[in-house]
Design an enzyme around this catalytic site. Structure first.
Site, mmCIF file in Angstrom:
data_model
loop_
_atom_site.group_PDB
_atom_site.id
_atom_site.type_symbol
_atom_site.label_atom_id
_atom_site.label_comp_id
_atom_site.label_asym_id
_atom_site.label_seq_id
_atom_site.Cartn_x
_atom_site.Cartn_y
_atom_site.Cartn_z
ATOM 1 N N GLY A 154 -5.081 -1.872 4.842
ATOM 2 C CA GLY A 154 -4.258 -3.007 4.398
ATOM 3 C C GLY A 154 -4.952 -4.344 4.603
ATOM 4 O O GLY A 154 -5.019 -5.175 3.698
ATOM 5 N N ARG A 155 -5.520 -4.553 5.798
ATOM 6 C CA ARG A 155 -6.127 -5.856 6.095
ATOM 7 C C ARG A 155 -7.514 -6.017 5.481
ATOM 8 O O ARG A 155 -8.165 -7.043 5.680
ATOM 9 C CB ARG A 155 -6.154 -6.082 7.606
ATOM 10 C CG ARG A 155 -6.772 -4.962 8.411
ATOM 11 C CD ARG A 155 -6.428 -5.081 9.894
ATOM 12 N NE ARG A 155 -6.924 -3.968 10.687
ATOM 13 C CZ ARG A 155 -6.280 -2.813 10.869
ATOM 14 N NH1 ARG A 155 -5.103 -2.620 10.285
ATOM 15 N NH2 ARG A 155 -6.787 -1.856 11.612
ATOM 16 N N LYS A 179 8.990 -0.861 14.548
ATOM 17 C CA LYS A 179 9.568 -0.497 13.247
ATOM 18 C C LYS A 179 10.653 0.551 13.438
ATOM 19 O O LYS A 179 11.750 0.459 12.889
ATOM 20 C CB LYS A 179 8.497 0.126 12.337
ATOM 21 C CG LYS A 179 7.711 -0.829 11.496
ATOM 22 C CD LYS A 179 6.920 0.003 10.464
ATOM 23 C CE LYS A 179 5.612 -0.624 10.085
ATOM 24 N NZ LYS A 179 4.764 0.224 9.270
ATOM 25 N N GLU A 211 10.313 -4.717 4.767
ATOM 26 C CA GLU A 211 10.383 -6.122 4.346
ATOM 27 C C GLU A 211 10.140 -6.270 2.842
ATOM 28 O O GLU A 211 10.867 -6.962 2.125
ATOM 29 C CB GLU A 211 9.335 -6.955 5.103
ATOM 30 C CG GLU A 211 9.587 -7.107 6.588
ATOM 31 C CD GLU A 211 8.933 -6.013 7.426
ATOM 32 O OE1 GLU A 211 8.694 -4.904 6.897
ATOM 33 O OE2 GLU A 211 8.669 -6.269 8.618
ATOM 34 N N LYS A 256 0.842 -1.196 0.000
ATOM 35 C CA LYS A 256 0.000 0.000 0.000
ATOM 36 C C LYS A 256 0.882 1.254 0.000
ATOM 37 O O LYS A 256 0.673 2.169 -0.772
ATOM 38 C CB LYS A 256 -0.911 -0.038 1.226
ATOM 39 C CG LYS A 256 -1.849 1.135 1.337
ATOM 40 C CD LYS A 256 -2.828 0.949 2.490
ATOM 41 C CE LYS A 256 -3.582 2.249 2.732
ATOM 42 N NZ LYS A 256 -4.544 2.155 3.821
ATOM 43 N N GLU A 284 -5.242 -6.913 14.626
ATOM 44 C CA GLU A 284 -4.730 -5.588 14.258
ATOM 45 C C GLU A 284 -5.876 -4.570 14.284
ATOM 46 O O GLU A 284 -5.664 -3.397 14.608
ATOM 47 C CB GLU A 284 -4.058 -5.619 12.873
ATOM 48 C CG GLU A 284 -3.168 -4.417 12.607
ATOM 49 C CD GLU A 284 -2.311 -4.553 11.355
ATOM 50 O OE1 GLU A 284 -2.831 -4.320 10.246
ATOM 51 O OE2 GLU A 284 -1.106 -4.883 11.467
ATOM 52 N N HIS A 336 -5.295 -33.398 16.629
ATOM 53 C CA HIS A 336 -4.155 -34.214 17.058
ATOM 54 C C HIS A 336 -3.038 -33.358 17.631
ATOM 55 O O HIS A 336 -1.901 -33.822 17.750
ATOM 56 C CB HIS A 336 -3.663 -35.064 15.874
ATOM 57 C CG HIS A 336 -4.675 -36.097 15.478
ATOM 58 N ND1 HIS A 336 -4.740 -37.342 16.046
ATOM 59 C CD2 HIS A 336 -5.724 -36.030 14.616
ATOM 60 C CE1 HIS A 336 -5.754 -38.021 15.536
ATOM 61 N NE2 HIS A 336 -6.370 -37.231 14.659
HETATM 62 O O1 F6P Z 1 1.769 -4.338 9.864
HETATM 63 C C1 F6P Z 1 1.409 -3.027 9.644
HETATM 64 C C2 F6P Z 1 0.932 -2.779 8.257
HETATM 65 O O2 F6P Z 1 0.765 -1.414 8.076
HETATM 66 C C3 F6P Z 1 -0.353 -3.531 7.930
HETATM 67 O O3 F6P Z 1 -1.476 -2.897 8.375
HETATM 68 C C4 F6P Z 1 -0.238 -3.633 6.462
HETATM 69 O O4 F6P Z 1 -1.135 -4.565 5.995
HETATM 70 C C5 F6P Z 1 1.208 -4.020 6.310
HETATM 71 O O5 F6P Z 1 1.856 -3.253 7.298
HETATM 72 C C6 F6P Z 1 1.835 -3.825 4.966
HETATM 73 O O6 F6P Z 1 1.900 -2.485 4.590
HETATM 74 P P1 F6P Z 1 2.118 -2.066 3.091
HETATM 75 O O7 F6P Z 1 1.034 -2.646 2.285
HETATM 76 O O8 F6P Z 1 2.113 -0.574 3.085
HETATM 77 O O9 F6P Z 1 3.468 -2.604 2.645
#
Ligand code: F6P
Length: 532
Positions: free
Chosen positions: A256-257, A501, A205, A199, A342, A373
């Site tokens: 995002g979610r 972060k 990452e 987003k 979240e 199990h």
């Molecule tokens: O974990 C925090 C967060 O902002 C989530 O809400 C989101 O889904 C994720 O990081 C990834 O963010 P982005 O889509 O901006 O890379």
């Protein structure tokens, strides 16, 4: 926007407290069934694609009555209307919350032109890539994390029966190189499409993995970056700076979610094709309509959200175990962890005051029968009561009907056993072939007693299809909305991810330099050990 009281400021909350003390704490669902032969019918609900049996829960009609009062007093309906209308209910970020607009029919919800502009372009693109003889694409790698990963990663295997047989889908999320390395080992640049899904297009990452993928692509003879990398983002400029020319955008009013319905759904659309992707959206829209228009006493997401409040704040249950009896839903618990925890893992109300009650339960689980199990022992005989949610799918998409019957009988049996239990007398009358010959029969019977009265919900789908899965996911979204509205929190921000972060950014150069100045002794000691 409404200024409704939060849960504990209502009369219904006080009534629920009294009701819990008088009837809730000692409620026995077995007795409730004995008293009321119509309990199953009275506590079963129909929503689009989902049949829900709530009758094995620790609730009676009075509980539901007070919970519905609670929803009314907390202004859940007005808040729901504000969400659908695009009001900025995400107050800390000043944003609307309009994932419902992503699946509304053309012209019926805010931003429809923008939504369909992207959707039509994305689905046209999808069909060209799925012509694998022409496109040459056999592998799709989605690089994203959190909401830019978990939705597609959950949906693609869930809809395995609908996935393009000539394409393989990979999901890389972790900044740990152990994630991307084994994926890249199986790929050839000319057969691979990388989707950089973010987003913000700034997430550490995702950016690190995207750069690793690009370096691998070039080092292995890949030449046409424009063809083999696409982006899904609200930050089109940053994607262009990364060197990506094909970008499908979305907007800040998509959390995002809640984003799998947007361009973030590109891997899903590539997997199942345009028609099925539209069916996924249509299923979610059907649940949106149910949530928006169905009177509260029959409104399934609303009822589920209210029972979550009942369990969390009155019974004091701290978690819920998810038991999808469908292997395709193996990532559903992880997906719901982000959606629920979240969204509702918050400790202050909308006005910033500290809450005096619990919010999100811990959500966890594994597909049945694997969970049986592993940890079902604890669910049946442990000291904590953990409500379980079973998901049963009537018809499989495979032809191994004998396996499916066994699967369903296991799911049904677990819910039955949790509720029914087994008394010490019953246990004493049974033979236990594996028991020690030397043990006192009474002691053995105690070990083999099941308290029962352990609550569960069973959701049932006819078949796991794009349409039914869309409805199921939307059901969970609206349930989370409901409990969040009662708790009076902002279910749509996630400030809790920021601190770690920022600290990771501070520690990264320290790992290289060894500078521990200003760090607490534990972090300093660990950092030094990692460098030694
Ligand atoms: O974990 C925090 C967060 O902002 C989530 O809400 C989101 O889904 C994720 O990081 C990834 O963010 P982005 O889509 O901006 O890379």
């Amino acid at each position: 926007m409404t200024n409704s009281p939060r849960g504990d400021q209502t009369e219904a909350w006080a009534a629920l407290k009294g009701h819990y003390e008088a009837h809730g704490r000692d409620f026995d669902v077995r007795e409730a069934f004995a008293r009321d032969p119509g309990r199953f019918e009275a506590m079963s609900f129909e929503a689009p694609e989902v049949f829900a049996d709530l009758s094995k829960n620790l609730v009676d009609t009075a509980t539901l009555h007070f919970l519905l009062d609670l929803a009314r007093e907390c202004g859940v309906e007005a808040r729901r209307a504000a969400m659908f209308a695009g009001e900025p209910i995400n107050t800390t970020e000043g944003r609307a919350v309009l994932h419902t607009a992503l699946r509304a029919p053309r012209g019926t919800a805010p931003f429809s032109d923008e939504v369909y502009g992207v959707l039509d372009a994305m689905l046209a693109y999808v069909e060209t890539v799925r012509e694998t003889a022409q496109s040459g694409i056999r592998h799709v790698v989605n690089i994203g994390i959190g909401g830019s990963d978990l939705g597609p990663q959950m949906v693609v295997p869930a809809l395995d029966a609908f996935v393009h047989p000539g394409m393989t889908f990979h999901f890389v999320s972790n900044v740990d190189g152990h994630d991307i390395t084994p994926v890249l080992r199986r790929l050839k640049p000319e057969e691979t499409l990388f989707i950089v899904a973010s987003k913000t297009f700034t997430t550490q990452e995702t950016m690190a993995n995207a750069h690793a993928a690009k370096a691998w692509f070039t080092a292995n003879g890949g030449t046409d970056t424009a063809k083999h990398f696409v982006a899904t983002t609200t930050n089109v400029k940053a994607a262009a700076e990364f060197g990506i020319t094909t970008t499908f955008g979305f907007w800040d009013w998509v959390g995002g979610r809640y984003s799998l319905w947007s361009a973030i759904g590109l891997p899903i659309a590539l997997a199942i094709g345009a028609e099925h992707f539209r069916a996924l959206l249509a299923g979610a829209h059907a649940m949106d309509q149910h949530f928006r228009d169905t009177p509260a006493p029959k409104n399934l997401p609303l009822l589920l959200g209210l029972i979550d409040v009942w369990y969390r704040n009155f019974h004091g249950f701290t978690s819920r175990s998810m038991a999808p009896y469908h292997q395709g839903l193996k990532r559903l618990p992880a997906y719901l962890q982000q959606l629920e925890m979240e969204s509702n893992g918050k400790r202050v109300a909308l006005d910033g005051t500290t809450l005096a009650y619990g919010t999100s339960p811990v959500v966890w689980g594994e597909p049945g029968t694997n969970g049986q199990h592993a940890y079902f022992q604890m669910l049946h005989q442990g000291t904590d009561v953990i409500p379980v949610e079973f998901i049963l799918v009537k018809h499989p998409t495979h032809s191994l009907t004998d396996l499916h019957a066994k699967l369903l009988s296991n799911g049904l049996a677990q819910a039955q056993a949790l509720m029914t239990g087994k008394t010490t007398d019953e246990a004493a009358k049974e033979k236990a072939p594996t028991a020690s010959k030397d043990i006192d029969p009474w002691v053995l019977a105690k070990h083999r007693t099941f308290p029962g009265n352990r609550p569960s919900t069973t959701l049932m789908l006819e078949m796991l299809t794009p349409h039914s899965l869309g409805a199921l996911i939307a059901l969970y979204e609206h349930r989370v909305f409901t409990s969040g509205a009662v708790w009076g929190i902002n279910s749509f921000d996630q400030w809790g991810v920021e601190l770690g972060k920022a600290m990771a950014s501070d520690l990264l150069p320290r790992l290289a330099s060894g500078d521990v100045q200003g760090l607490d002794a534990s972090t300093a000691g660990l950092l030094q050990r990692l460098r030694a």
